[in-house]
Write a protein that holds these residues in place. Structure first.
Motif, PDB file in Angstrom:
ATOM      1  N   PHE A  92      18.286 -41.115  31.662  1.00 57.52           N
ATOM      2  CA  PHE A  92      17.986 -40.955  32.626  1.00 57.52           C
ATOM      3  C   PHE A  92      19.609 -41.055  33.467  1.00 57.52           C
ATOM      4  N   LEU A  93      20.869 -42.468  33.524  1.00 54.69           N
ATOM      5  CA  LEU A  93      21.596 -42.360  34.397  1.00 54.69           C
ATOM      6  C   LEU A  93      22.471 -41.230  34.608  1.00 54.69           C
ATOM      7  N   ARG A  94      22.836 -40.035  32.991  1.00 55.94           N
ATOM      8  CA  ARG A  94      23.274 -38.950  32.745  1.00 55.94           C
ATOM      9  C   ARG A  94      22.368 -37.900  33.354  1.00 55.94           C
ATOM     10  N   GLU A  95      21.092 -37.935  33.207  1.00 57.71           N
ATOM     11  CA  GLU A  95      20.666 -36.565  34.171  1.00 57.71           C
ATOM     12  C   GLU A  95      20.601 -37.054  35.335  1.00 57.71           C
ATOM     13  N   ALA A  96      20.813 -37.921  35.839  1.00 56.60           N
ATOM     14  CA  ALA A  96      20.865 -38.258  37.517  1.00 56.60           C
ATOM     15  C   ALA A  96      22.387 -37.396  37.733  1.00 56.60           C
ATOM     16  N   ILE A  97      23.557 -37.767  36.469  1.00 54.42           N
ATOM     17  CA  ILE A  97      24.928 -37.940  37.180  1.00 54.42           C
ATOM     18  C   ILE A  97      25.026 -36.123  36.812  1.00 54.42           C
ATOM     19  N   GLU A  98      24.790 -35.996  35.748  1.00 53.32           N
ATOM     20  CA  GLU A  98      24.888 -34.643  35.249  1.00 53.32           C
ATOM     21  C   GLU A  98      24.192 -32.880  36.003  1.00 53.32           C
ATOM     22  N   LEU A  99      23.135 -33.378  36.544  1.00 54.96           N
ATOM     23  CA  LEU A  99      22.329 -32.800  37.781  1.00 54.96           C
ATOM     24  C   LEU A  99      23.158 -32.494  38.619  1.00 54.96           C
ATOM     25  N   ALA A 100      23.953 -32.978  39.284  1.00 53.02           N
ATOM     26  CA  ALA A 100      24.701 -33.894  40.371  1.00 53.02           C
ATOM     27  C   ALA A 100      25.892 -32.558  40.649  1.00 53.02           C
ATOM     28  N   ALA A 101      26.332 -33.006  39.161  1.00 50.29           N
ATOM     29  CA  ALA A 101      27.798 -32.755  38.700  1.00 50.29           C
ATOM     30  C   ALA A 101      27.616 -30.866  38.185  1.00 50.29           C
ATOM     31  N   VAL A 102      26.660 -30.205  37.663  1.00 47.65           N
ATOM     32  CA  VAL A 102      26.963 -28.635  36.802  1.00 47.65           C
ATOM     33  C   VAL A 102      26.214 -28.205  38.245  1.00 47.65           C
ATOM     34  N   ALA A 103      25.629 -28.944  39.035  1.00 50.77           N
ATOM     35  CA  ALA A 103      25.467 -27.751  40.463  1.00 50.77           C
ATOM     36  C   ALA A 103      26.595 -27.780  41.338  1.00 50.77           C
ATOM     37  N   ARG A 104      26.882 -28.778  41.384  1.00 55.02           N
ATOM     38  CA  ARG A 104      28.506 -28.508  42.445  1.00 55.02           C
ATOM     39  C   ARG A 104      29.408 -27.986  41.595  1.00 55.02           C
ATOM     40  N   VAL A 105      29.593 -27.904  40.079  1.00 55.31           N
ATOM     41  CA  VAL A 105      30.213 -26.371  39.981  1.00 55.31           C
ATOM     42  C   VAL A 105      29.920 -25.179  39.946  1.00 55.31           C
ATOM     43  N   ALA A 106      28.623 -24.477  40.275  1.00 49.38           N
ATOM     44  CA  ALA A 106      28.145 -24.187  40.561  1.00 49.38           C
ATOM     45  C   ALA A 106      28.560 -22.964  41.606  1.00 49.38           C
ATOM     46  N   ALA A 133      30.326 -41.911  32.906  1.00 50.47           N
ATOM     47  CA  ALA A 133      28.663 -40.685  32.371  1.00 50.47           C
ATOM     48  C   ALA A 133      29.136 -41.515  30.518  1.00 50.47           C
ATOM     49  N   VAL A 134      30.226 -41.545  30.221  1.00 45.61           N
ATOM     50  CA  VAL A 134      30.413 -42.179  28.798  1.00 45.61           C
ATOM     51  C   VAL A 134      29.645 -43.149  29.062  1.00 45.61           C
ATOM     52  N   SER A 135      29.782 -44.401  29.877  1.00 51.38           N
ATOM     53  CA  SER A 135      29.557 -46.135  29.311  1.00 51.38           C
ATOM     54  C   SER A 135      27.963 -45.656  29.090  1.00 51.38           C
ATOM     55  N   GLY A 136      27.150 -45.192  30.541  1.00 48.19           N
ATOM     56  CA  GLY A 136      25.734 -44.883  30.328  1.00 48.19           C
ATOM     57  C   GLY A 136      25.684 -44.306  29.276  1.00 48.19           C
ATOM     58  N   TRP A 137      26.213 -43.156  28.899  1.00 47.03           N
ATOM     59  CA  TRP A 137      25.712 -42.522  27.541  1.00 47.03           C
ATOM     60  C   TRP A 137      26.259 -42.783  26.426  1.00 47.03           C
ATOM     61  N   VAL A 138      26.582 -43.069  26.363  1.00 48.02           N
ATOM     62  CA  VAL A 138      27.589 -44.122  24.953  1.00 48.02           C
ATOM     63  C   VAL A 138      26.268 -44.272  23.904  1.00 48.02           C
ATOM     64  N   GLN A 139      24.749 -45.062  23.705  1.00 51.26           N
ATOM     65  CA  GLN A 139      23.748 -45.247  22.708  1.00 51.26           C
ATOM     66  C   GLN A 139      22.701 -43.640  22.108  1.00 51.26           C
ATOM     67  N   VAL A 140      23.237 -43.327  23.062  1.00 48.23           N
ATOM     68  CA  VAL A 140      22.718 -41.596  23.481  1.00 48.23           C
ATOM     69  C   VAL A 140      23.480 -40.543  22.617  1.00 48.23           C
ATOM     70  N   ASN A 141      24.992 -40.543  23.350  1.00 51.97           N
ATOM     71  CA  ASN A 141      25.942 -40.103  22.432  1.00 51.97           C
ATOM     72  C   ASN A 141      25.683 -40.436  20.884  1.00 51.97           C
ATOM     73  N   ARG A 142      25.892 -41.118  21.015  1.00 52.70           N
ATOM     74  CA  ARG A 142      25.970 -42.469  19.262  1.00 52.70           C
ATOM     75  C   ARG A 142      24.601 -41.784  17.838  1.00 52.70           C
ATOM     76  N   ALA A 143      23.411 -41.381  19.048  1.00 55.06           N
ATOM     77  CA  ALA A 143      22.076 -40.958  18.888  1.00 55.06           C
ATOM     78  C   ALA A 143      22.050 -39.006  18.291  1.00 55.06           C
ATOM     79  N   ARG A 144      22.893 -38.583  19.105  1.00 56.13           N
ATOM     80  CA  ARG A 144      22.828 -37.219  18.946  1.00 56.13           C
ATOM     81  C   ARG A 144      23.558 -36.747  17.838  1.00 56.13           C
TER      82      ARG A 144
END
Length: 237
Positions: A99-113, A167-178
């Motif tokens: 949830f945290l990563r989604e909120a951050i990364e959707l905003a990030a990719v839109a800004r980069v685009a 993002a790394v802090s919030g994503w750590v458990q998902v990153n491992r599960a990937r």
């Protein structure tokens, strides 16, 4: 594996930390963290300080400091009178991190685009080519590394230096599960196609298309983890 069944560390040989930078505690931390995230030290692995000290050639103090830091990230559980072991996966924590990563990364990719430069686009396309080469070579570890690099580049190109750490802090458990998903036949190739759609939207300077492509990519990941809780109960709480 039944609940609380512990795995021994001894079959896994920790890498040489002399090539790393930083204090001894930081190098021990990075080595153990990388092994946990790569599933080389899977859930329930017992982390015996004496054994880690012997393998890495360090005293107990930096090992204790490293384990304390890993416990703070939720990667290690310190059990009184029993030592420390790698934590199991927790679906509530994975969903929260997603949830945290989604909120951050959707905003990030839109800004980069919206504001990407030609140089940034070239670097993203270069990363895609490296991902493709890893797939051709059946190099799962290499693909995982370049996959992560793509996401890091998107954060970097926002111009906000603190985003990556958050993002790394919030994503750590998902990153491992990937890492549980990459051996699934076809998953790496599907992830690559999703990456291509994200980069295509950035190339077209289409923030809404970029958000939608990233949203699909991130949500597919969590949805694919749900069945694994049933098929691999030994890895989950």
């Amino acid at each position: 594996m039944p609940p609380n069944a512990e795995r021994d560390l001894s079959p896994y040989v920790l890498p040489d930390i002399r090539k790393l930078k930083g204090s001894l505690a930081q190098r021990v931390y990075e080595t153990l963290r990388a092994a946990i995230l790569a599933m080389e030290l899977p859930p329930d692995t017992l982390l015996k300080k004496q054994e880690i000290c012997a393998q890495l050639g360090v005293s107990r103090s930096p090992v204790t400091e490293a384990i304390t830091k890993l416990a703070g990230e939720g990667l290690v559980e310190v059990v009184p009178q029993s030592g420390s072991r790698v934590t199991r996966f927790s679906m509530p924590e994975i969903r929260e991190g997603a949830f945290l990563r989604e909120a951050i990364e959707l905003a990030a990719v839109a800004r980069v685009a919206t504001g990407r430069t030609d140089e940034q686009l070239s670097e993203l396309n270069r990363n895609l080519r490296l991902q493709s080469l890893c797939l051709e070579d059946r190099d799962e570890a290499g693909f995982y590394r370049e996959d992560q690099r793509m996401h890091d580049l998107i954060f970097e190109f926002t111009g906000y230096p603190k985003l990556t750490a958050i993002a790394v802090s919030g994503w750590v458990q998902v990153n491992r599960a990937r890492r549980l998903l990459l051996p699934i036949p076809g998953r790496s190739h599907q992830a690559f196609e999703e990456h291509c759609q994200i980069i295509e939207a950035i190339q077209q300077r289409d923030p809404e298309k970029a958000r939608n492509a990233m949203l699909k990519h991130l949500r597919d990941l969590v949805e694919r983890l749900e069945p694994l809780r049933q098929s691999r109960p030994d890895l989950f709480d």
